[in-house]
Design an enzyme around this catalytic site. Structure first.
Site, PDB file in Angstrom:
ATOM      1  N   SER A  87      23.318  68.735  20.232  1.00  0.00           N
ATOM      2  CA  SER A  87      23.175  67.419  19.610  1.00  0.00           C
ATOM      3  C   SER A  87      22.068  67.387  18.569  1.00  0.00           C
ATOM      4  N   THR A 145      37.373  63.406  30.035  1.00  0.00           N
ATOM      5  CA  THR A 145      37.632  61.956  30.043  1.00  0.00           C
ATOM      6  C   THR A 145      36.760  61.216  29.029  1.00  0.00           C
ATOM      7  N   GLU A 180      20.147  65.073  18.337  1.00  0.00           N
ATOM      8  CA  GLU A 180      18.985  64.507  19.029  1.00  0.00           C
ATOM      9  C   GLU A 180      17.929  65.579  19.295  1.00  0.00           C
ATOM     10  N   ASP A 219      32.389  69.034  39.244  1.00  0.00           N
ATOM     11  CA  ASP A 219      31.213  68.305  38.760  1.00  0.00           C
ATOM     12  C   ASP A 219      30.212  69.343  38.264  1.00  0.00           C
ATOM     13  N   LEU A 220      29.537  69.009  37.170  1.00  0.00           N
ATOM     14  CA  LEU A 220      28.556  69.967  36.644  1.00  0.00           C
ATOM     15  C   LEU A 220      27.381  70.153  37.585  1.00  0.00           C
ATOM     16  N   ASP A 236      34.973  62.720  23.106  1.00  0.00           N
ATOM     17  CA  ASP A 236      35.303  63.994  22.459  1.00  0.00           C
ATOM     18  C   ASP A 236      36.364  64.754  23.245  1.00  0.00           C
ATOM     19  N   GLN A 290      25.570  63.400  30.839  1.00  0.00           N
ATOM     20  CA  GLN A 290      25.077  62.018  30.849  1.00  0.00           C
ATOM     21  C   GLN A 290      24.589  61.863  29.417  1.00  0.00           C
ATOM     22  N   TYR A 313      18.421  63.162  36.934  1.00  0.00           N
ATOM     23  CA  TYR A 313      19.871  63.360  36.941  1.00  0.00           C
ATOM     24  C   TYR A 313      20.337  63.896  35.580  1.00  0.00           C
ATOM     25  N   TYR A 334      17.131  63.240  27.586  1.00  0.00           N
ATOM     26  CA  TYR A 334      18.445  63.743  27.171  1.00  0.00           C
ATOM     27  C   TYR A 334      18.286  64.859  26.140  1.00  0.00           C
TER      28      TYR A 334
HETATM   29  P1  NDP Z   1      30.974  60.734  26.632  1.00  0.00           P
HETATM   30  O1  NDP Z   1      29.794  60.082  27.263  1.00  0.00           O
HETATM   31  O2  NDP Z   1      32.041  59.889  26.032  1.00  0.00           O
HETATM   32  O3  NDP Z   1      31.671  61.703  27.705  1.00  0.00           O
HETATM   33  C1  NDP Z   1      30.919  62.441  28.614  1.00  0.00           C
HETATM   34  C2  NDP Z   1      31.857  63.154  29.570  1.00  0.00           C
HETATM   35  O4  NDP Z   1      31.087  63.874  30.547  1.00  0.00           O
HETATM   36  C3  NDP Z   1      32.761  62.208  30.375  1.00  0.00           C
HETATM   37  O5  NDP Z   1      34.014  62.818  30.537  1.00  0.00           O
HETATM   38  C4  NDP Z   1      32.034  62.126  31.708  1.00  0.00           C
HETATM   39  O6  NDP Z   1      32.872  61.768  32.785  1.00  0.00           O
HETATM   40  C5  NDP Z   1      31.582  63.569  31.842  1.00  0.00           C
HETATM   41  N1  NDP Z   1      30.512  63.746  32.837  1.00  0.00           N
HETATM   42  C6  NDP Z   1      29.364  63.060  32.946  1.00  0.00           C
HETATM   43  N2  NDP Z   1      28.642  63.524  33.978  1.00  0.00           N
HETATM   44  C7  NDP Z   1      29.362  64.525  34.541  1.00  0.00           C
HETATM   45  C8  NDP Z   1      29.166  65.392  35.639  1.00  0.00           C
HETATM   46  N3  NDP Z   1      28.064  65.309  36.408  1.00  0.00           N
HETATM   47  N4  NDP Z   1      30.107  66.324  35.922  1.00  0.00           N
HETATM   48  C9  NDP Z   1      31.232  66.402  35.179  1.00  0.00           C
HETATM   49  N5  NDP Z   1      31.493  65.590  34.130  1.00  0.00           N
HETATM   50  C10 NDP Z   1      30.554  64.674  33.814  1.00  0.00           C
HETATM   51  O7  NDP Z   1      30.386  61.764  25.542  1.00  0.00           O
HETATM   52  P2  NDP Z   1      31.034  62.208  24.136  1.00  0.00           P
HETATM   53  O8  NDP Z   1      32.451  62.515  24.334  1.00  0.00           O
HETATM   54  O9  NDP Z   1      30.601  61.272  23.079  1.00  0.00           O
HETATM   55  O10 NDP Z   1      30.213  63.560  23.875  1.00  0.00           O
HETATM   56  C11 NDP Z   1      30.688  64.825  24.360  1.00  0.00           C
HETATM   57  C12 NDP Z   1      29.503  65.784  24.457  1.00  0.00           C
HETATM   58  O11 NDP Z   1      28.922  65.958  23.178  1.00  0.00           O
HETATM   59  C13 NDP Z   1      28.371  65.330  25.359  1.00  0.00           C
HETATM   60  O12 NDP Z   1      27.807  66.477  25.946  1.00  0.00           O
HETATM   61  C14 NDP Z   1      27.378  64.700  24.398  1.00  0.00           C
HETATM   62  O13 NDP Z   1      26.067  64.743  24.930  1.00  0.00           O
HETATM   63  C15 NDP Z   1      27.543  65.601  23.207  1.00  0.00           C
HETATM   64  N6  NDP Z   1      27.278  65.014  21.908  1.00  0.00           N
HETATM   65  C16 NDP Z   1      27.898  63.859  21.535  1.00  0.00           C
HETATM   66  C17 NDP Z   1      27.720  63.362  20.274  1.00  0.00           C
HETATM   67  C18 NDP Z   1      28.377  62.100  19.826  1.00  0.00           C
HETATM   68  O14 NDP Z   1      27.946  61.543  18.806  1.00  0.00           O
HETATM   69  N7  NDP Z   1      29.409  61.619  20.501  1.00  0.00           N
HETATM   70  C19 NDP Z   1      26.860  64.053  19.288  1.00  0.00           C
HETATM   71  C20 NDP Z   1      26.281  65.275  19.794  1.00  0.00           C
HETATM   72  C21 NDP Z   1      26.494  65.723  21.053  1.00  0.00           C
HETATM   73  P3  NDP Z   1      33.213  60.190  33.104  1.00  0.00           P
HETATM   74  O15 NDP Z   1      34.336  59.821  32.173  1.00  0.00           O
HETATM   75  O16 NDP Z   1      33.596  60.237  34.518  1.00  0.00           O
HETATM   76  O17 NDP Z   1      31.967  59.412  32.824  1.00  0.00           O
HETATM   77  P1  GDR Z   2      22.177  57.959  19.805  1.00  0.00           P
HETATM   78  O1  GDR Z   2      23.283  56.807  19.788  1.00  0.00           O
HETATM   79  O2  GDR Z   2      20.971  57.561  20.572  1.00  0.00           O
HETATM   80  O3  GDR Z   2      21.975  58.348  18.366  1.00  0.00           O
HETATM   81  O4  GDR Z   2      22.900  59.114  20.627  1.00  0.00           O
HETATM   82  P2  GDR Z   2      23.207  55.239  20.058  1.00  0.00           P
HETATM   83  O5  GDR Z   2      24.418  54.663  19.447  1.00  0.00           O
HETATM   84  O6  GDR Z   2      22.944  54.946  21.492  1.00  0.00           O
HETATM   85  O7  GDR Z   2      21.898  54.785  19.235  1.00  0.00           O
HETATM   86  C1  GDR Z   2      21.826  54.938  17.821  1.00  0.00           C
HETATM   87  C2  GDR Z   2      20.625  54.154  17.296  1.00  0.00           C
HETATM   88  O8  GDR Z   2      20.896  52.752  17.408  1.00  0.00           O
HETATM   89  C3  GDR Z   2      19.734  52.121  17.912  1.00  0.00           C
HETATM   90  N1  GDR Z   2      20.100  50.864  18.583  1.00  0.00           N
HETATM   91  C4  GDR Z   2      20.841  50.745  19.694  1.00  0.00           C
HETATM   92  N2  GDR Z   2      21.472  51.678  20.450  1.00  0.00           N
HETATM   93  C5  GDR Z   2      22.189  51.247  21.513  1.00  0.00           C
HETATM   94  N3  GDR Z   2      22.852  52.147  22.267  1.00  0.00           N
HETATM   95  N4  GDR Z   2      22.294  49.926  21.847  1.00  0.00           N
HETATM   96  C6  GDR Z   2      21.662  48.951  21.119  1.00  0.00           C
HETATM   97  O9  GDR Z   2      21.760  47.770  21.441  1.00  0.00           O
HETATM   98  C7  GDR Z   2      20.916  49.373  19.981  1.00  0.00           C
HETATM   99  N5  GDR Z   2      20.202  48.716  19.036  1.00  0.00           N
HETATM  100  C8  GDR Z   2      19.724  49.623  18.197  1.00  0.00           C
HETATM  101  C9  GDR Z   2      19.122  53.145  18.850  1.00  0.00           C
HETATM  102  O10 GDR Z   2      17.755  52.826  19.128  1.00  0.00           O
HETATM  103  C10 GDR Z   2      19.324  54.422  18.052  1.00  0.00           C
HETATM  104  O11 GDR Z   2      18.291  54.599  17.148  1.00  0.00           O
HETATM  105  C11 GDR Z   2      24.265  59.440  20.393  1.00  0.00           C
HETATM  106  C12 GDR Z   2      24.860  59.927  21.725  1.00  0.00           C
HETATM  107  O12 GDR Z   2      26.253  60.100  21.558  1.00  0.00           O
HETATM  108  C13 GDR Z   2      24.259  61.249  22.136  1.00  0.00           C
HETATM  109  O13 GDR Z   2      24.951  61.759  23.271  1.00  0.00           O
HETATM  110  C14 GDR Z   2      24.386  62.236  20.974  1.00  0.00           C
HETATM  111  O14 GDR Z   2      23.795  63.456  21.324  1.00  0.00           O
HETATM  112  C15 GDR Z   2      23.743  61.658  19.726  1.00  0.00           C
HETATM  113  O15 GDR Z   2      24.370  60.436  19.406  1.00  0.00           O
HETATM  114  C16 GDR Z   2      23.874  62.585  18.533  1.00  0.00           C
END
Ligand code: NDP
Ligand code: GDR
Length: 374
Positions: free
Chosen positions: A163, A37, A165, A91-92, A40, A116, A128, A186
Site C-alpha cells: 500500500s 470477498t 500508506e 483465516d489469515l 479487489d 484489516q 489484530y 496498518y
Molecule cells: P477490503 O477491505 O475490501 O477487503 C479485505 C478482504 O480481506 C475481505 O475479503 C475480508 O473479508 C478479508 N479479510 C479480512 N480479515 C481477514 C482474515 N483475518 N482472514 C481472511 N480474510 C480476511 O480491501 P480491498 O479489497 O480494498 O483491498 C485489498 C487489499 O489491498 C488489502 O490487503 C488492502 O490492505 C490492500 N490495499 C488496498 C488499497 C485500496 O485502495 N483499496 C490500496 C493499497 C492496498 P470480509 O469480507 O469477511 O471482511
Molecule cells: P486511506 O483511505 O486511509 O487512504 O486508506 P480512506 O478513504 O479511509 O481515507 C482517505 C483520507 O480521507 C480522510 N477522511 C476520511 N476518511 C474516512 N474513512 N472517513 C471519513 O469520514 C473521512 N474524512 C476525511 C482520511 O483522514 C484520509 O486522509 C485506503 C485503504 O484502502 C487502505 O487499505 C489502503 O492501503 C490505502 O487506501 C492506500
C-alpha cells in the site's frame, strides 16, 4: 444465488465440476485468492475468470454472509457444471488452514489480498491488525514455502497487496525507491508484510512480488472509506433520504484510481520472467475537498450545504499527501490506468443514486427506516 450450508460453493469432495484436488489442466491455471470477498478480490476474480482461470477464494467465517461482492459470479456447484470459482473457509490468523488449502488446491498463483484494511480502525485494533496484515502475510508465505519444499511445485507465484500508506509522511512523488515512513498500525504492518515478501524472494528464491498500490475505488468500495462514504451520501441526499454528511480531514490528498484497472496490474506482475516490486498509481492527486466538489457538483448540489466536520473522523496521525510515480509499472508491465478521476467519481455517484432509489422504494413502503441501510 442459493445459500448453501458452508462457503457458498462448498468445499467438500465431489461438489461440482471444478478441480479441487490436483493440478490445473495444461490450458487452465489455478489461482488462490485471500480476501476474495473484498473490493479487489471481486474484481480480480472476474478478471481471472475471463482469462480462463479456475479461481479458489479463502473466506473467513462470519455470522452473516459476507459474499455480496461475488454473488453475481457464483454458480452453485451442486446445480451447475460450469463453476470455476470455489470458496473455502480459512483465516489469515490460522496457519494450518492456509497450508491445507495450498496442498489441496495446488495453485499456480497466490494473491494475498486479505487484510484489516481500514487505516483509522487499525488505531482501534492495532494488535489484530498486525496479526492479520503482517503476520498473516508471513503465515501465507511460509505456507507457500513449505508447500513448495514438500511438493517441488517451485513455479508458484505470490502477490502481496502492498500500500501507498507505507510511504506515510515521505513527500510525493512516491516510487519504488522512496523510503517508507508509516503513520498507522496498518501501514507499519504493511511495511512488515512488504519486507517479509522481499525476504522470502531473496532467501528462498520464491517468485514473490509486492504491488505498492495507491488508493483505488469503485462502486464496490467499503462504505466507510471516504470516497464511497461521500458518493453514498450524495445518492441519498439527492433522493431525499439524508441531509448531512459527517467527515474528518478534508485537506488530505490522495492518488485515486479505479480498482478494476488495478487488479490487472496485480496479474501483470506475476506474468513477468522475474519477480519484482511495482508502484501502481494514476500519478494525479486530489484532496478530499476536491472529491466532494466533483461528487456533489455532478448532481447539482453544493457540498458546503451538507458536510459537517466531526472530530471523531480525524486520525491520531495523518498521511497528508500521496501521489505515485508509476513509471516502472508503465514501462516494464505496459500498464496504465483507463479510468480518470472525474470518470471514477461519476461512476460511483451514478451507481449510488440507483442504490438510493431502491432504498427509497423500501422506505416509502414502510419496510425500511431512512436511517437504515440495506
Ligand atoms: P477490503 O477491505 O475490501 O477487503 C479485505 C478482504 O480481506 C475481505 O475479503 C475480508 O473479508 C478479508 N479479510 C479480512 N480479515 C481477514 C482474515 N483475518 N482472514 C481472511 N480474510 C480476511 O480491501 P480491498 O479489497 O480494498 O483491498 C485489498 C487489499 O489491498 C488489502 O490487503 C488492502 O490492505 C490492500 N490495499 C488496498 C488499497 C485500496 O485502495 N483499496 C490500496 C493499497 C492496498 P470480509 O469480507 O469477511 O471482511
Ligand atoms: P486511506 O483511505 O486511509 O487512504 O486508506 P480512506 O478513504 O479511509 O481515507 C482517505 C483520507 O480521507 C480522510 N477522511 C476520511 N476518511 C474516512 N474513512 N472517513 C471519513 O469520514 C473521512 N474524512 C476525511 C482520511 O483522514 C484520509 O486522509 C485506503 C485503504 O484502502 C487502505 O487499505 C489502503 O492501503 C490505502 O487506501 C492506500
Amino acid at each position: 444465488a442459493t445459500e448453501n450450508e458452508s462457503p457458498k460453493s462448498g468445499s467438500g469432495s465431489g461438489s461440482g465440476s471444478v478441480t479441487v484436488n490436483g493440478d490445473a489442466t495444461p490450458d487452465r491455471k489455478i489461482a488462490l485468492i485471500t480476501g476474495i470477498t473484498g473490493q479487489d478480490g471481486s474484481y480480480l476474480t472476474e478478471f481471472l475468470l475471463n482469462k480462463g482461470y479456475e479461481v479458489h477464494g479463502l473466506i473467513r467465517r462470519s455470522s452473516n454472509f459476507n459474499t455480496q461482492r461475488i454473488n453475481h459470479i457464483y454458480i452453485d456447484p451442486h446445480n451447475a457444471h460450469k463453476a470455476r470459482m470455489k470458496l473455502h473457509y480459512a483465516d489469515l490468523s490460522d496457519a494450518s488452514s492456509l497450508r491445507r488449502w495450498l496442498d489441496t488446491i495446488r495453485p499456480d498463483e497466490v494473491y494475498n489480498l486479505a487484510a484489516q484494511s481500514h487505516v483509522a480502525v487499525s488505531f482501534e485494533i492495532p494488535d489484530y491488525t498486525a496479526d492479520v496484515v503482517a503476520t498473516g502475510a508471513l503465515r501465507l508465505l511460509e505456507a507457500v514455502r513449505s508447500h513448495i519444499a514438500a511438493t517441488g511445485r517451485s513455479h508458484i507465484k505470490y502477490y502481496q497487496a502492498g500500500s501507498s500508506e507505507m510511504f506515510g509522511s515521505t513527500p510525493p512523488p512516491q516510487s519504488e525507491n522512496t523510503p517508507f515512513h508509516p503513520r498507522s498500525p496498518y501501514a507499519a504492518s504493511k511495511c512488515a508484510a512488504h519486507w517479509y515478501t522481499v525476504n522470502y524472494r531473496e532467501a528462498y528464491g520464491l517468485y514473490a512480488c509486492n504491488g505498492i498500490l495507491f488508493n483505488h475505488e469503485s462502486p464496490r468500495r467499503g462504505e466507510n472509506f471516504v470516497t464511497r462514504k461521500i458518493t453514498r451520501a450524495v445518492g441519498r441526499i439527492k433522493i431525499g433520504l439524508q441531509s448531512k454528511l459527517f467527515l474528518g480531514n478534508l485537506q488530505a490528498s490522495r492518488d485515486w484510481g479505479f480498482a478494476g484497472d488495478y487488479v490487472e496490474a496485480m496479474w501483470m506482475m506475476l506474468q513477468q520472467e522475474k519477480p519484482d516490486d511495482y508502484v501502481v498509481a494514476t500519478e494525479e492527486s486530489h484532496t478530499v475537498e476536491e472529491f466532494l466538489e466533483v461528487a456533489f457538483g455532478y448532481v447539482g448540489l453544493n457540498w458546503k450545504d451538507h458536510v459537517v466536520i466531526d472530530k471523531r473522523y480525524f486520525r491520531p496521525a495523518e498521511v497528508d499527501n500521496l501521489k505515485g510515480d508509476s513509471s516502472k509499472a508503465r514501462k516494464v508491465l505496459g500498464w496504465k490506468p483507463r479510468v480518470g478521476f472525474e470518470q471514477l467519481v461519476k461512476m460511483m455517484v451514478d451507481e449510488d443514486i440507483e442504490l438510493a432509489k431502491r432504498e427509497k422504494v423500501l422506505v416509502d413502503a414502510g419496510y425500511m427506516d431512512a436511517q437504515q441501510q440495506p
